[in-house]
Design a protein around this motif. Sequence first.
Motif, PDB file in Angstrom:
ATOM      1  N   MET A 196       9.579   3.418  24.023  1.00 24.99           N
ATOM      2  CA  MET A 196       8.938   2.416  23.178  1.00 24.99           C
ATOM      3  C   MET A 196       9.864   1.203  23.111  1.00 24.99           C
ATOM      4  N   SER A 197       9.296   0.031  23.334  1.00 27.31           N
ATOM      5  CA  SER A 197      10.096  -1.193  23.316  1.00 27.31           C
ATOM      6  C   SER A 197      10.441  -1.564  21.874  1.00 27.31           C
ATOM      7  N   PRO A 198      11.472  -2.401  21.702  1.00 26.50           N
ATOM      8  CA  PRO A 198      11.822  -2.845  20.337  1.00 26.50           C
ATOM      9  C   PRO A 198      10.656  -3.535  19.625  1.00 26.50           C
ATOM     10  N   ASP A 199       9.867  -4.315  20.376  1.00 27.56           N
ATOM     11  CA  ASP A 199       8.710  -4.979  19.756  1.00 27.56           C
ATOM     12  C   ASP A 199       7.668  -3.961  19.306  1.00 27.56           C
ATOM     13  N   ASP A 200       7.479  -2.904  20.111  1.00 27.50           N
ATOM     14  CA  ASP A 200       6.533  -1.854  19.728  1.00 27.50           C
ATOM     15  C   ASP A 200       7.000  -1.125  18.479  1.00 27.50           C
ATOM     16  N   GLU A 201       8.301  -0.848  18.408  1.00 21.85           N
ATOM     17  CA  GLU A 201       8.871  -0.186  17.232  1.00 21.85           C
ATOM     18  C   GLU A 201       8.722  -1.068  16.004  1.00 21.85           C
ATOM     19  N   LEU A 202       9.000  -2.352  16.180  1.00 27.83           N
ATOM     20  CA  LEU A 202       8.874  -3.297  15.080  1.00 27.83           C
ATOM     21  C   LEU A 202       7.432  -3.380  14.606  1.00 27.83           C
ATOM     22  N   ALA A 203       6.500  -3.499  15.533  1.00 24.53           N
ATOM     23  CA  ALA A 203       5.083  -3.572  15.172  1.00 24.53           C
ATOM     24  C   ALA A 203       4.645  -2.287  14.472  1.00 24.53           C
ATOM     25  N   ALA A 204       5.128  -1.151  14.939  1.00 21.86           N
ATOM     26  CA  ALA A 204       4.778   0.124  14.298  1.00 21.86           C
ATOM     27  C   ALA A 204       5.310   0.164  12.869  1.00 21.86           C
ATOM     28  N   ARG A 205       6.520  -0.324  12.668  1.00 18.81           N
ATOM     29  CA  ARG A 205       7.093  -0.364  11.311  1.00 18.81           C
ATOM     30  C   ARG A 205       6.276  -1.284  10.402  1.00 18.81           C
ATOM     31  N   LEU A 206       5.916  -2.445  10.920  1.00 19.97           N
ATOM     32  CA  LEU A 206       5.119  -3.386  10.124  1.00 19.97           C
ATOM     33  C   LEU A 206       3.734  -2.812   9.819  1.00 19.97           C
ATOM     34  N   ARG A 207       3.123  -2.153  10.803  1.00 16.58           N
ATOM     35  CA  ARG A 207       1.801  -1.536  10.570  1.00 16.58           C
ATOM     36  C   ARG A 207       1.890  -0.418   9.533  1.00 16.58           C
ATOM     37  N   ALA A 208       2.968   0.368   9.579  1.00 18.84           N
ATOM     38  CA  ALA A 208       3.130   1.439   8.590  1.00 18.84           C
ATOM     39  C   ALA A 208       3.276   0.848   7.194  1.00 18.84           C
ATOM     40  N   GLU A 209       4.046  -0.221   7.066  1.00 23.18           N
ATOM     41  CA  GLU A 209       4.196  -0.860   5.758  1.00 23.18           C
ATOM     42  C   GLU A 209       2.875  -1.489   5.314  1.00 23.18           C
ATOM     43  N   ARG A 210       2.138  -2.051   6.268  1.00 21.78           N
ATOM     44  CA  ARG A 210       0.841  -2.639   5.929  1.00 21.78           C
ATOM     45  C   ARG A 210      -0.123  -1.560   5.463  1.00 21.78           C
ATOM     46  N   ASP A 211      -0.141  -0.418   6.150  1.00 21.26           N
ATOM     47  CA  ASP A 211      -1.016   0.690   5.747  1.00 21.26           C
ATOM     48  C   ASP A 211      -0.680   1.164   4.333  1.00 21.26           C
ATOM     49  N   ALA A 212       0.609   1.272   4.033  1.00 18.29           N
ATOM     50  CA  ALA A 212       1.028   1.683   2.686  1.00 18.29           C
ATOM     51  C   ALA A 212       0.617   0.637   1.649  1.00 18.29           C
ATOM     52  N   THR A 213       0.733  -0.624   2.017  1.00 18.14           N
ATOM     53  CA  THR A 213       0.345  -1.703   1.100  1.00 18.14           C
ATOM     54  C   THR A 213      -1.163  -1.718   0.904  1.00 18.14           C
ATOM     55  N   GLU A 214      -1.911  -1.462   1.959  1.00 20.67           N
ATOM     56  CA  GLU A 214      -3.375  -1.397   1.839  1.00 20.67           C
ATOM     57  C   GLU A 214      -3.785  -0.251   0.919  1.00 20.67           C
ATOM     58  N   ALA A 215      -3.093   0.872   1.011  1.00 18.40           N
ATOM     59  CA  ALA A 215      -3.371   2.000   0.108  1.00 18.40           C
ATOM     60  C   ALA A 215      -3.051   1.612  -1.330  1.00 18.40           C
ATOM     61  N   GLN A 216      -1.986   0.850  -1.517  1.00 17.90           N
ATOM     62  CA  GLN A 216      -1.629   0.383  -2.859  1.00 17.90           C
ATOM     63  C   GLN A 216      -2.703  -0.568  -3.393  1.00 17.90           C
ATOM     64  N   VAL A 217      -3.203  -1.456  -2.553  1.00 16.31           N
ATOM     65  CA  VAL A 217      -4.271  -2.373  -2.960  1.00 16.31           C
ATOM     66  C   VAL A 217      -5.496  -1.575  -3.392  1.00 16.31           C
ATOM     67  N   ALA A 218      -5.861  -0.569  -2.627  1.00 17.74           N
ATOM     68  CA  ALA A 218      -7.034   0.254  -2.967  1.00 17.74           C
ATOM     69  C   ALA A 218      -6.822   0.977  -4.295  1.00 17.74           C
ATOM     70  N   SER A 219      -5.640   1.531  -4.490  1.00 21.52           N
ATOM     71  CA  SER A 219      -5.344   2.250  -5.729  1.00 21.52           C
ATOM     72  C   SER A 219      -5.368   1.317  -6.938  1.00 21.52           C
ATOM     73  N   LEU A 220      -4.747   0.166  -6.807  1.00 25.56           N
ATOM     74  CA  LEU A 220      -4.725  -0.794  -7.914  1.00 25.56           C
ATOM     75  C   LEU A 220      -6.123  -1.345  -8.204  1.00 25.56           C
ATOM     76  N   THR A 221      -6.929  -1.515  -7.166  1.00 25.60           N
ATOM     77  CA  THR A 221      -8.305  -1.973  -7.360  1.00 25.60           C
ATOM     78  C   THR A 221      -9.084  -0.950  -8.182  1.00 25.60           C
ATOM     79  N   ARG A 222      -8.901   0.338  -7.856  1.00 26.25           N
ATOM     80  CA  ARG A 222      -9.560   1.401  -8.641  1.00 26.25           C
ATOM     81  C   ARG A 222      -9.038   1.407 -10.082  1.00 26.25           C
ATOM     82  N   ASP A 223      -7.717   1.274 -10.240  1.00 23.12           N
ATOM     83  CA  ASP A 223      -7.126   1.265 -11.582  1.00 23.12           C
ATOM     84  C   ASP A 223      -7.694   0.121 -12.424  1.00 23.12           C
ATOM     85  N   LEU A 224      -7.792  -1.063 -11.817  1.00 26.82           N
ATOM     86  CA  LEU A 224      -8.312  -2.217 -12.552  1.00 26.82           C
ATOM     87  C   LEU A 224      -9.772  -1.999 -12.928  1.00 26.82           C
ATOM     88  N   ALA A 225     -10.559  -1.455 -12.010  1.00 26.28           N
ATOM     89  CA  ALA A 225     -11.964  -1.169 -12.305  1.00 26.28           C
ATOM     90  C   ALA A 225     -12.077  -0.154 -13.439  1.00 26.28           C
TER      91      ALA A 225
END
Length: 114
Positions: free
Chosen positions: A1-30
């Motif tokens: 895996m190239s460094p760019d692929d590793e970096l993109a994978a790390r960013l996607r993992a953080e984005r996925d976690a952030t998207e889950a947080q957005v969904a959870s907070l949206t439910r909490d607010l509702a």
Amino acid sequence: MSPDDELAARLRAERDATEAQVASLTRDLADIVDGADLVATDDEHDPEGHTIAWERQQVAALLDAARVHRDDLDLALARVAAGTYGTCETCGRPIGTERLAALPATATCVACAP
């Protein structure tokens, strides 16, 4: 895996976690809004009204911050794809590796940071 692929994978993992947080907070607010609709509270005079209003605003602020972070991660992924990740968008100099490790979505070096 190239460094760019590793970096993109790390960013996607953080984005996925952030998207889950957005969904959870949206439910909490509702849930808070729905719960407040079931109770006849007067925010100004009811002791519980202040608590409900504070909780609603707290969750809304956290939700806004999570959405901004998700959008910043999307922009970082676009910079990786374009080959410009790690270059300051303001001055064009490299962003330090320590800064990128701490703030992977950042688009500016320390000197240009707001």
